[in-house]
Design an enzyme around this catalytic site. Structure first.
Site, PDB file in Angstrom:
ATOM      1  N   ALA A   1      -1.988 -11.845   3.742  1.00 19.09           N
ATOM      2  CA  ALA A   1      -1.634 -12.757   4.841  1.00 19.09           C
ATOM      3  C   ALA A   1      -0.202 -13.265   4.825  1.00 19.09           C
ATOM      4  O   ALA A   1       0.157 -14.085   5.661  1.00 19.09           O
ATOM      5  CB  ALA A   1      -2.572 -13.973   4.795  1.00 19.09           C
ATOM      6  N   SER A   2       0.633 -12.803   3.882  1.00 21.52           N
ATOM      7  CA  SER A   2       1.894 -13.513   3.689  1.00 21.52           C
ATOM      8  C   SER A   2       3.108 -12.893   4.370  1.00 21.52           C
ATOM      9  O   SER A   2       4.138 -13.559   4.508  1.00 21.52           O
ATOM     10  CB  SER A   2       2.175 -13.662   2.192  1.00 21.52           C
ATOM     11  OG  SER A   2       2.313 -12.388   1.597  1.00 21.52           O
ATOM     12  N   THR A   3       3.015 -11.634   4.750  1.00 19.06           N
ATOM     13  CA  THR A   3       4.157 -10.976   5.400  1.00 19.06           C
ATOM     14  C   THR A   3       3.621 -10.003   6.455  1.00 19.06           C
ATOM     15  O   THR A   3       2.412  -9.760   6.537  1.00 19.06           O
ATOM     16  CB  THR A   3       5.008 -10.167   4.383  1.00 19.06           C
ATOM     17  OG1 THR A   3       4.158  -9.256   3.691  1.00 19.06           O
ATOM     18  CG2 THR A   3       5.706 -11.052   3.375  1.00 19.06           C
TER      19      THR A   3
ATOM     20  N   PHE B   1      -0.596 -11.881  -2.505  1.00 18.33           N
ATOM     21  CA  PHE B   1      -0.110 -11.708  -3.870  1.00 18.33           C
ATOM     22  C   PHE B   1       1.374 -12.018  -3.868  1.00 18.33           C
ATOM     23  O   PHE B   1       2.179 -11.146  -3.557  1.00 18.33           O
ATOM     24  CB  PHE B   1      -0.347 -10.252  -4.252  1.00 18.33           C
ATOM     25  CG  PHE B   1      -0.511 -10.018  -5.718  1.00 18.33           C
ATOM     26  CD1 PHE B   1      -1.082 -10.969  -6.537  1.00 18.33           C
ATOM     27  CD2 PHE B   1      -0.113  -8.818  -6.291  1.00 18.33           C
ATOM     28  CE1 PHE B   1      -1.251 -10.739  -7.895  1.00 18.33           C
ATOM     29  CE2 PHE B   1      -0.284  -8.581  -7.644  1.00 18.33           C
ATOM     30  CZ  PHE B   1      -0.850  -9.533  -8.447  1.00 18.33           C
TER      31      PHE B   1
ATOM     32  N   ASP C   1      -4.752 -11.451  -6.907  1.00 14.75           N
ATOM     33  CA  ASP C   1      -5.007 -10.042  -6.641  1.00 14.75           C
ATOM     34  C   ASP C   1      -6.297  -9.846  -5.830  1.00 14.75           C
ATOM     35  O   ASP C   1      -7.404  -9.994  -6.356  1.00 14.75           O
ATOM     36  CB  ASP C   1      -5.110  -9.305  -7.992  1.00 14.75           C
ATOM     37  CG  ASP C   1      -5.350  -7.830  -7.804  1.00 14.75           C
ATOM     38  OD1 ASP C   1      -5.290  -7.342  -6.658  1.00 14.75           O
ATOM     39  OD2 ASP C   1      -5.604  -7.152  -8.829  1.00 14.75           O
TER      40      ASP C   1
ATOM     41  N   TYR D   1      -1.600   3.617  11.007  1.00 13.31           N
ATOM     42  CA  TYR D   1      -0.428   4.117  11.716  1.00 13.31           C
ATOM     43  C   TYR D   1      -0.598   5.615  11.950  1.00 13.31           C
ATOM     44  O   TYR D   1      -1.171   6.309  11.118  1.00 13.31           O
ATOM     45  CB  TYR D   1       0.840   3.832  10.890  1.00 13.31           C
ATOM     46  CG  TYR D   1       2.098   4.273  11.598  1.00 13.31           C
ATOM     47  CD1 TYR D   1       2.457   3.684  12.814  1.00 13.31           C
ATOM     48  CD2 TYR D   1       2.891   5.289  11.086  1.00 13.31           C
ATOM     49  CE1 TYR D   1       3.589   4.097  13.483  1.00 13.31           C
ATOM     50  CE2 TYR D   1       4.030   5.708  11.743  1.00 13.31           C
ATOM     51  CZ  TYR D   1       4.371   5.107  12.950  1.00 13.31           C
ATOM     52  OH  TYR D   1       5.488   5.530  13.631  1.00 13.31           O
TER      53      TYR D   1
ATOM     54  N   TYR E   1       3.633  11.411   6.465  1.00 14.94           N
ATOM     55  CA  TYR E   1       2.806  10.217   6.653  1.00 14.94           C
ATOM     56  C   TYR E   1       1.361  10.586   7.019  1.00 14.94           C
ATOM     57  O   TYR E   1       0.469  10.575   6.185  1.00 14.94           O
ATOM     58  CB  TYR E   1       3.426   9.261   7.700  1.00 14.94           C
ATOM     59  CG  TYR E   1       2.730   7.920   7.657  1.00 14.94           C
ATOM     60  CD1 TYR E   1       3.231   6.873   6.898  1.00 14.94           C
ATOM     61  CD2 TYR E   1       1.517   7.729   8.317  1.00 14.94           C
ATOM     62  CE1 TYR E   1       2.548   5.669   6.796  1.00 14.94           C
ATOM     63  CE2 TYR E   1       0.823   6.534   8.212  1.00 14.94           C
ATOM     64  CZ  TYR E   1       1.346   5.503   7.459  1.00 14.94           C
ATOM     65  OH  TYR E   1       0.655   4.334   7.349  1.00 14.94           O
TER      66      TYR E   1
ATOM     67  N   LYS F   1      -5.513   6.645   5.070  1.00 16.30           N
ATOM     68  CA  LYS F   1      -5.849   6.034   6.368  1.00 16.30           C
ATOM     69  C   LYS F   1      -7.102   6.685   6.964  1.00 16.30           C
ATOM     70  O   LYS F   1      -7.898   6.017   7.631  1.00 16.30           O
ATOM     71  CB  LYS F   1      -4.662   6.126   7.337  1.00 16.30           C
ATOM     72  CG  LYS F   1      -3.465   5.268   6.931  1.00 16.30           C
ATOM     73  CD  LYS F   1      -3.793   3.784   6.884  1.00 16.30           C
ATOM     74  CE  LYS F   1      -2.593   2.914   6.586  1.00 16.30           C
ATOM     75  NZ  LYS F   1      -2.961   1.514   6.325  1.00 16.30           N
TER      76      LYS F   1
ATOM     77  N   THR G   1       8.940  -3.594   7.817  1.00 21.07           N
ATOM     78  CA  THR G   1       8.270  -4.513   6.888  1.00 21.07           C
ATOM     79  C   THR G   1       8.634  -4.042   5.487  1.00 21.07           C
ATOM     80  O   THR G   1       9.238  -2.979   5.322  1.00 21.07           O
ATOM     81  CB  THR G   1       6.724  -4.501   7.029  1.00 21.07           C
ATOM     82  OG1 THR G   1       6.248  -3.227   6.646  1.00 21.07           O
ATOM     83  CG2 THR G   1       6.248  -4.836   8.426  1.00 21.07           C
TER      84      THR G   1
HETATM   85  P1  NAD Z   1       3.533  -5.964   4.152  1.00 17.28           P
HETATM   86  O1  NAD Z   1       4.108  -5.375   2.911  1.00 17.28           O
HETATM   87  O2  NAD Z   1       4.436  -6.755   5.034  1.00 17.28           O
HETATM   88  O3  NAD Z   1       2.290  -6.937   3.773  1.00 17.28           O
HETATM   89  C1  NAD Z   1       1.387  -6.648   2.772  1.00 17.28           C
HETATM   90  C2  NAD Z   1       0.561  -7.871   2.423  1.00 17.28           C
HETATM   91  O4  NAD Z   1      -0.368  -7.472   1.395  1.00 17.28           O
HETATM   92  C3  NAD Z   1       1.364  -9.058   1.841  1.00 17.28           C
HETATM   93  O5  NAD Z   1       0.817 -10.270   2.326  1.00 17.28           O
HETATM   94  C4  NAD Z   1       1.087  -8.970   0.343  1.00 17.28           C
HETATM   95  O6  NAD Z   1       1.124 -10.227  -0.336  1.00 17.28           O
HETATM   96  C5  NAD Z   1      -0.340  -8.448   0.363  1.00 17.28           C
HETATM   97  N1  NAD Z   1      -0.744  -7.829  -0.884  1.00 17.28           N
HETATM   98  C6  NAD Z   1      -0.224  -6.745  -1.514  1.00 17.28           C
HETATM   99  N2  NAD Z   1      -0.908  -6.491  -2.652  1.00 17.28           N
HETATM  100  C7  NAD Z   1      -1.880  -7.439  -2.742  1.00 17.28           C
HETATM  101  C8  NAD Z   1      -2.893  -7.719  -3.677  1.00 17.28           C
HETATM  102  N3  NAD Z   1      -3.080  -6.966  -4.751  1.00 17.28           N
HETATM  103  N4  NAD Z   1      -3.684  -8.795  -3.443  1.00 17.28           N
HETATM  104  C9  NAD Z   1      -3.505  -9.592  -2.349  1.00 17.28           C
HETATM  105  N5  NAD Z   1      -2.590  -9.345  -1.410  1.00 17.28           N
HETATM  106  C10 NAD Z   1      -1.777  -8.290  -1.614  1.00 17.28           C
HETATM  107  O7  NAD Z   1       2.821  -4.775   4.897  1.00 17.28           O
HETATM  108  P2  NAD Z   1       2.584  -4.398   6.448  1.00 17.28           P
HETATM  109  O8  NAD Z   1       3.607  -3.409   6.845  1.00 17.28           O
HETATM  110  O9  NAD Z   1       2.348  -5.606   7.272  1.00 17.28           O
HETATM  111  O10 NAD Z   1       1.236  -3.571   6.303  1.00 17.28           O
HETATM  112  C11 NAD Z   1      -0.053  -4.123   6.505  1.00 17.28           C
HETATM  113  C12 NAD Z   1      -0.966  -3.036   7.037  1.00 17.28           C
HETATM  114  O11 NAD Z   1      -0.444  -2.589   8.305  1.00 17.28           O
HETATM  115  C13 NAD Z   1      -1.041  -1.786   6.148  1.00 17.28           C
HETATM  116  O12 NAD Z   1      -2.346  -1.283   6.202  1.00 17.28           O
HETATM  117  C14 NAD Z   1      -0.086  -0.828   6.838  1.00 17.28           C
HETATM  118  O13 NAD Z   1      -0.386   0.516   6.546  1.00 17.28           O
HETATM  119  C15 NAD Z   1      -0.355  -1.184   8.283  1.00 17.28           C
HETATM  120  N6  NAD Z   1       0.689  -0.740   9.247  1.00 17.28           N
HETATM  121  C16 NAD Z   1       2.016  -0.994   9.018  1.00 17.28           C
HETATM  122  C17 NAD Z   1       2.952  -0.520   9.928  1.00 17.28           C
HETATM  123  C18 NAD Z   1       4.433  -0.743   9.729  1.00 17.28           C
HETATM  124  O14 NAD Z   1       5.231  -0.067  10.364  1.00 17.28           O
HETATM  125  N7  NAD Z   1       4.823  -1.685   8.912  1.00 17.28           N
HETATM  126  C19 NAD Z   1       2.540   0.167  11.081  1.00 17.28           C
HETATM  127  C20 NAD Z   1       1.192   0.357  11.310  1.00 17.28           C
HETATM  128  C21 NAD Z   1       0.262  -0.098  10.366  1.00 17.28           C
END
Ligand code: NAD
Length: 396
Positions: free
Chosen positions: A48-50, A73, A110, A224, A234, A243, A274
């Site tokens: 939930a943090s980023t 995390f 975690d 994605y 990918y 995925k 991200t």
């Molecule tokens: P991100 O790196 O911004 O966020 C990941 C989050 O997971 C963070 O809050 C982090 O603290 C948390 N995290 C990581 N390891 C953890 C653990 N062990 N325990 C608890 N929390 C943990 O990633 P994002 O890009 O927002 O990706 C999120 C989802 O969206 C993924 O499934 C990704 O494949 C998908 N997605 C991303 C994109 C893109 O372009 N960024 C596009 C489509 C789908």
């Protein structure tokens, strides 16, 4: 302490508390400024943090008025080390949620562990009763299996054949060829174990087993697909296999929850800057070209715009949630528009170090990358002394 960005490749090891707070406020203001959503009431966001998880939490609270629990995390500041961006983001979120009179809690640890699942279930039981939406948005390079203790590492590699394509060093603008050797069977297995659906299934099983998942609850995770140029690395590579596993998990969860009127979806989201996507070769250059084209067309979106559209036009509509022929929610619909993809492909063919700043929005990519860590944000004095130690309200 004066906090400046310190980068190593696609990693930034510092974060700025005020800049992160401003980025969160901007997203909150966006959600508040949109028509409110008749949506979930009590939401659990895992990851939930980023990125997409944070934006999902903001839309839940500030567009739908929901109480939330965020699991993530992240690290607090220690000595001369700043906290991670997700820590500062969550501190700002918790403060804003409390000021808005919403119930909101953070669990830092975690998500793959039994301990954090048990702690989350206790918190739901005592503070919220039940949750009616579970967002699973974890992106991680590693996972330790809670039952076997095995630690898996995910890799981003093609399957079967070597992949070569253009890539960019987004700090310098140098466009080069990236060559990635195919994954081994074991790397594939480990990537599926980290980024596939097993942990999502475990969360839902445990929430259901503990009786803290509301009747008719919804759960969603993110995926994605993207353009032809990135398919080999990918969608048809190790991450794509993970995925596929996540999508199969959604179908299984949908059957299981469906008996009580519940639903499980995978939403295919747009490619965005991200921390996770910047680690994938080729993708930052593709995103730069895509941003340029989508901005020119006036249809560019960031995480918050994507998540508002997901909630308001897909998940919480009267009647059926619109999905594609595979049952996937497609919020990448604007990215994948044939005219957008044709224009990106045309530019892709011509992209070189010499023209990368004209043909693509590499400058926008670079700025957004730094903004992920609270830098290059308007209204922040980066020469000023700031306290890196920030506490998170309602952390359990
Ligand atoms: P991100 O790196 O911004 O966020 C990941 C989050 O997971 C963070 O809050 C982090 O603290 C948390 N995290 C990581 N390891 C953890 C653990 N062990 N325990 C608890 N929390 C943990 O990633 P994002 O890009 O927002 O990706 C999120 C989802 O969206 C993924 O499934 C990704 O494949 C998908 N997605 C991303 C994109 C893109 O372009 N960024 C596009 C489509 C789908």
């Amino acid at each position: 302490m004066i906090i400046q960005p310190k980068t190593r490749g696609f990693i930034c090891t510092t974060a700025h508390p005020e800049g992160c707070a401003k980025q969160v406020t901007r997203q909150i203001d966006y959600a508040k400024g949109k028509p409110s959503i008749e949506g979930p009431k009590n939401v659990l966001v895992i990851g939930a943090s980023t990125g997409y998880g944070l934006a999902s939490r903001i839309v839940s609270s500030f567009a739908a008025g929901a109480n939330t629990i965020g699991v993530y995390f992240d690290k607090a500041a220690e000595g001369s080390r700043t906290a991670s961006a997700g820590w500062y983001n969550s501190a700002a979120f918790e403060e804003a949620a409390a000021a808005a009179g919403l119930k909101s809690y953070s669990i830092v640890g975690d998500a793959f562990s039994d301990e954090i699942k048990a702690k989350t279930i206790d918190l739901i039981r005592t503070e919220l009763g039940k949750v009616d939406l579970v967002v699973y948005s974890v992106a991680s390079p590693r996972r330790t299996h809670p039952k076997t203790g095995e630690t898996f590492a995910s890799v981003i590699k093609p399957l079967g054949a070597t992949y070569t394509n253009k890539t960019v060093n987004f700090h310098s603008g140098e466009v080069t060829q990236a060559t990635i050797e195919p994954a081994t069977e074991d790397e594939l297995r480990q990537t599926i174990a980290v980024m596939g659906g097993e942990d999502w299934q475990m969360w839902i099983d445990e929430l259901r087993g503990a009786g803290v998942l509301a009747e008719g609850a919804t759960t969603v995770s993110y995926s994605y697909i993207g353009p032809e140029i990135t398919h080999a690395v990918y969608r048809e590579g190790t991450i794509g296999a993970a995925k596929n596993d996540l999508e199969a998990t959604a179908r299984r969860l949908n059957d299981q929850l469906g008996a009580n009127g519940g639903r499980a979806y995978v939403s295919v989201n747009k490619a965005l800057v991200t921390q996770s996507s910047s680690a994938i070769p080729v993708v930052p250059l593709y995103i730069s070209a895509l941003y340029k084209v989508m901005k020119e067309q006036g249809i560019h979106e960031g995480c918050i715009e994507q998540m508002y559209r997901l909630f308001s036009e897909r998940l919480y509509v009267s009647g059926e949630t619109p999905v594609d022929e595979k049952g996937l929610i497609r919020i990448d619909d604007w990215e994948m528009r044939p005219d957008i993809q044709a224009e990106v492909a045309k530019r892709w063919a011509d992209l070189t170090t010499e023209n990368v700043f004209e043909l693509s929005d590499l400058e926008g990519y670079r700025r957004e990358f730094f903004q992920l860590f609270g830098f290059e944000t308007d209204g922040v004095d980066y020469e000023a002394d700031v306290d890196p130690e920030v506490s998170i309200l309602n952390q359990r």
